[in-house]
Scaffold this active site. Structure first.
Site, PDB file in Angstrom:
ATOM      1  N   HIS A   1       0.867  -1.184   0.000  1.00 30.86           N
ATOM      2  CA  HIS A   1       0.000   0.000   0.000  1.00 30.86           C
ATOM      3  C   HIS A   1       0.908   1.241   0.000  1.00 30.86           C
ATOM      4  O   HIS A   1       2.017   1.198   0.531  1.00 30.86           O
ATOM      5  CB  HIS A   1      -0.829  -0.042   1.292  1.00 30.86           C
ATOM      6  CG  HIS A   1      -1.907   0.983   1.395  1.00 30.86           C
ATOM      7  ND1 HIS A   1      -1.676   2.268   1.837  1.00 30.86           N
ATOM      8  CD2 HIS A   1      -3.236   0.906   1.145  1.00 30.86           C
ATOM      9  CE1 HIS A   1      -2.819   2.939   1.853  1.00 30.86           C
ATOM     10  NE2 HIS A   1      -3.779   2.133   1.436  1.00 30.86           N
TER      11      HIS A   1
ATOM     12  N   ASP B   1       3.053  -4.408   8.154  1.00 31.20           N
ATOM     13  CA  ASP B   1       1.833  -3.633   7.974  1.00 31.20           C
ATOM     14  C   ASP B   1       0.668  -4.615   8.064  1.00 31.20           C
ATOM     15  O   ASP B   1       0.409  -5.371   7.128  1.00 31.20           O
ATOM     16  CB  ASP B   1       1.893  -2.939   6.603  1.00 31.20           C
ATOM     17  CG  ASP B   1       0.567  -2.302   6.227  1.00 31.20           C
ATOM     18  OD1 ASP B   1      -0.386  -2.386   7.019  1.00 31.20           O
ATOM     19  OD2 ASP B   1       0.496  -1.734   5.120  1.00 31.20           O
TER      20      ASP B   1
ATOM     21  N   GLN C   1      -4.537  -5.111   6.914  1.00 36.09           N
ATOM     22  CA  GLN C   1      -5.526  -6.045   6.351  1.00 36.09           C
ATOM     23  C   GLN C   1      -5.472  -7.418   7.017  1.00 36.09           C
ATOM     24  O   GLN C   1      -6.209  -8.322   6.616  1.00 36.09           O
ATOM     25  CB  GLN C   1      -5.304  -6.205   4.837  1.00 36.09           C
ATOM     26  CG  GLN C   1      -5.458  -4.937   4.051  1.00 36.09           C
ATOM     27  CD  GLN C   1      -6.882  -4.383   4.065  1.00 36.09           C
ATOM     28  OE1 GLN C   1      -7.845  -5.086   4.401  1.00 36.09           O
ATOM     29  NE2 GLN C   1      -7.026  -3.117   3.710  1.00 36.09           N
TER      30      GLN C   1
ATOM     31  N   LYS D   1     -10.532  -0.445  10.268  1.00 37.53           N
ATOM     32  CA  LYS D   1     -10.676  -1.652   9.449  1.00 37.53           C
ATOM     33  C   LYS D   1     -10.956  -2.867  10.339  1.00 37.53           C
ATOM     34  O   LYS D   1     -11.206  -3.960   9.843  1.00 37.53           O
ATOM     35  CB  LYS D   1      -9.406  -1.896   8.637  1.00 37.53           C
ATOM     36  CG  LYS D   1      -9.144  -0.820   7.579  1.00 37.53           C
ATOM     37  CD  LYS D   1      -7.878  -1.129   6.823  1.00 37.53           C
ATOM     38  CE  LYS D   1      -7.299   0.071   6.128  1.00 37.53           C
ATOM     39  NZ  LYS D   1      -7.950   0.403   4.868  1.00 37.53           N
TER      40      LYS D   1
ATOM     41  N   CYS E   1      -4.838   2.519  -3.627  1.00 36.74           N
ATOM     42  CA  CYS E   1      -3.620   3.076  -2.997  1.00 36.74           C
ATOM     43  C   CYS E   1      -2.469   2.094  -3.114  1.00 36.74           C
ATOM     44  O   CYS E   1      -1.680   1.929  -2.174  1.00 36.74           O
ATOM     45  CB  CYS E   1      -3.856   3.455  -1.541  1.00 36.74           C
ATOM     46  SG  CYS E   1      -5.091   4.724  -1.339  1.00 36.74           S
TER      47      CYS E   1
HETATM   48  N1  PMP Z   1      -1.768  -0.776   4.663  1.00 32.06           N
HETATM   49  C1  PMP Z   1      -2.699  -1.474   4.024  1.00 32.06           C
HETATM   50  C2  PMP Z   1      -2.364  -2.854   3.521  1.00 32.06           C
HETATM   51  C3  PMP Z   1      -3.966  -0.938   3.848  1.00 32.06           C
HETATM   52  O1  PMP Z   1      -4.909  -1.649   3.214  1.00 32.06           O
HETATM   53  C4  PMP Z   1      -4.246   0.356   4.335  1.00 32.06           C
HETATM   54  C5  PMP Z   1      -5.602   1.009   4.144  1.00 32.06           C
HETATM   55  N2  PMP Z   1      -6.210   0.747   2.909  1.00 32.06           N
HETATM   56  C6  PMP Z   1      -3.239   1.036   5.004  1.00 32.06           C
HETATM   57  C7  PMP Z   1      -2.022   0.447   5.144  1.00 32.06           C
HETATM   58  C8  PMP Z   1      -3.447   2.401   5.549  1.00 32.06           C
HETATM   59  O2  PMP Z   1      -4.404   2.408   6.545  1.00 32.06           O
HETATM   60  P1  PMP Z   1      -4.990   3.771   7.101  1.00 32.06           P
HETATM   61  O3  PMP Z   1      -5.455   4.555   5.914  1.00 32.06           O
HETATM   62  O4  PMP Z   1      -6.102   3.347   7.989  1.00 32.06           O
HETATM   63  O5  PMP Z   1      -3.894   4.450   7.830  1.00 32.06           O
END
Ligand code: PMP
Length: 414
Positions: free
Chosen positions: A131, A208, A211, A234, A372
């Protein structure tokens, strides 16, 4: 599909859905089918109640007052930290830092650990499926330090190529930053082994878990990761709250990031001394209600059991994969052998945004775009996909609705 099947792994999904007020609505005259859980999840009543209770009864700043309300809010805020500690199986609550979300957690590590420890020519290793929030903070750090960002390639299934990853690790590798689960493809990376390999090269490993944490059991001691990041929203909790786990020895040695109240021990104009972790990294009045809501979300999901959540979502993934594969002209993007319940796809001759818009007209919420994660889209020669991402409150019937909806999309474009 029958309710009997939806309790196949011991989950009464129909009963669970009653806990989520948002799932009860109609959208454009159709019952809502919410399949955008990788973007954010819906919230159970228990989370909404916990937040209301805080604002109605216990609202006071934390760590500062001797009065009853402050004691209550501090107890709830710190109680939630202990809940998060158990959820991740961290060794101590001091290893749990509240942040705004996974993005801020990763930036915190880049800006504190990274700034303090990287030199020109040092290397940061990420993978090609990350991401943006696990790419850009490292690019910014690399630019500042003259460090090099190296990217482990992804194969046609959407898996990191293990031997290429191993080759990338060397004496200059300082940080390895990897998603446990890809938001764009659903790939579950074998992070336990990858962390061990990073350690063998002398690097620290950040995972990270944005997910992963909401969908499978996570044990940071078993993984042996140095840092672990996830977002509350999430994980069935509120927006604006997230977590950074860091090993105590690393957090102790890291410089603070933001300065302000709560992160200090004493301040004079000559010299300021800093508080211990986690408070050293929590400057200012925190998102107290958010932390309490997150604690309630974790309590809720752990009562269901992350093993059962993972098992049910896997059933849905298998069912959804087979159903989507039967849709003419549909190609799944991301066919890793170990996958979370993310179904990214393209439909011949139809733009992903048109698919999402037409489905919305039928009350079906999916996501279309680059998620993203532009580099992994590019790896597959795409600019966007449509993505259905599932949670434990989803049902076979909702997947049937998605497939029927895609049938209508095809009719319109034929
Ligand atoms: N890492 C991953 C794999 C994600 O899917 C996301 C959110 N789509 C993020 C980081 C970032 O999360 P946040 O926008 O809640 O900070």
């Amino acid at each position: 599909m029958s309710a009997r099947i939806e309790t196949a792994v011991g989950l009464d999904v129909g009963r669970i859905r009653e806990d989520f007020p948002a799932l009860r609505q109609t959208v454009h005259g159709h019952p809502l089918v919410y399949l955008d859980n990788a973007a954010t999840s819906q919230k159970p009543r228990a989370v909404l109640d916990a937040i209301m209770r805080f604002y109605e009864r216990d609202c006071a700043n934390v760590h500062r007052g001797v009065h009853q309300l402050s004691e209550r809010s501090t107890a709830a805020y710190e109680g939630a930290r202990e809940t998060v500690r158990q959820f991740l199986n961290a060794a101590a609550p001091a290893e749990i830092v509240y942040t705004r979300g996974a993005t801020e957690s990763i930036n915190l590590v880049a800006q504190t650990y990274g700034r303090a420890n990287l030199r020109a020519g040092d290397e940061i290793v990420v993978s090609g499926l990350e991401h943006h929030s696990n790419i850009v903070p490292w690019q910014m750090l690399a630019a500042e330090k003259g460090a090099i960002l190296r990217v482990a390639p992804i194969d046609d299934r959407g898996e990191i190529v293990p031997e290429e990853y191993r080759k990338m690790l060397g004496p200059r590798t300082r940080i390895v930053a990897l998603a446990q689960v890809s938001n764009a493809l659903g790939t579950i990376n074998p992070v336990r082994e990858m962390i061990a390999q990073a350690h063998a090269a002398g690097a620290v490993a950040l995972i990270d878990g944005a997910q992963a944490a909401p969908h499978m059991p996570v044990d940071v001691q078993d993984l042996d990761c140095d840092f672990y990041a996830f977002s509350g929203h999430k994980a069935f909790g509120p927006t604006g709250i997230g977590v950074l786990f860091g090993k105590a020895s690393l957090l102790d040695a890291m410089p603070p990031w933001q300065g302000g109240g709560d992160m200090i021990r004493s301040v004079t104009f000559e010299k300021t001394t800093f508080n211990d972790p986690p408070y050293k990294f929590e400057a200012g009045t925190p998102h107290i209600a958010g932390a309490i809501g997150l604690g309630a979300a974790i309590d809720y999901v752990t009562t269901i059991g992350l093993d059962r959540v993972a098992a049910w979502e896997h059933e849905l993934l298998v069912y959804g994969t087979e159903a989507l594969e039967r849709v003419p002209g549909l190609r799944l993007i991301g066919t890793a052998r170990r996958k979370a319940a993310v179904l990214s796809f393209v439909l011949e001759g139809v733009h992903p945004h048109d698919i999402a818009t037409i489905l919305d007209g039928q009350g079906i919420a999916i996501r279309a775009g680059h998620h993203c994660a532009q580099p992994i889209m590019e790896r597959f020669g795409l600019t966007a996909t449509s993505r259905a991402s599932l949670a434990f409150y989803n049902t076979y019937r909702e997947i049937d609705a998605l497939v029927e909806g895609l049938g209508k999309v095809r009719e319109i474009f034929e």
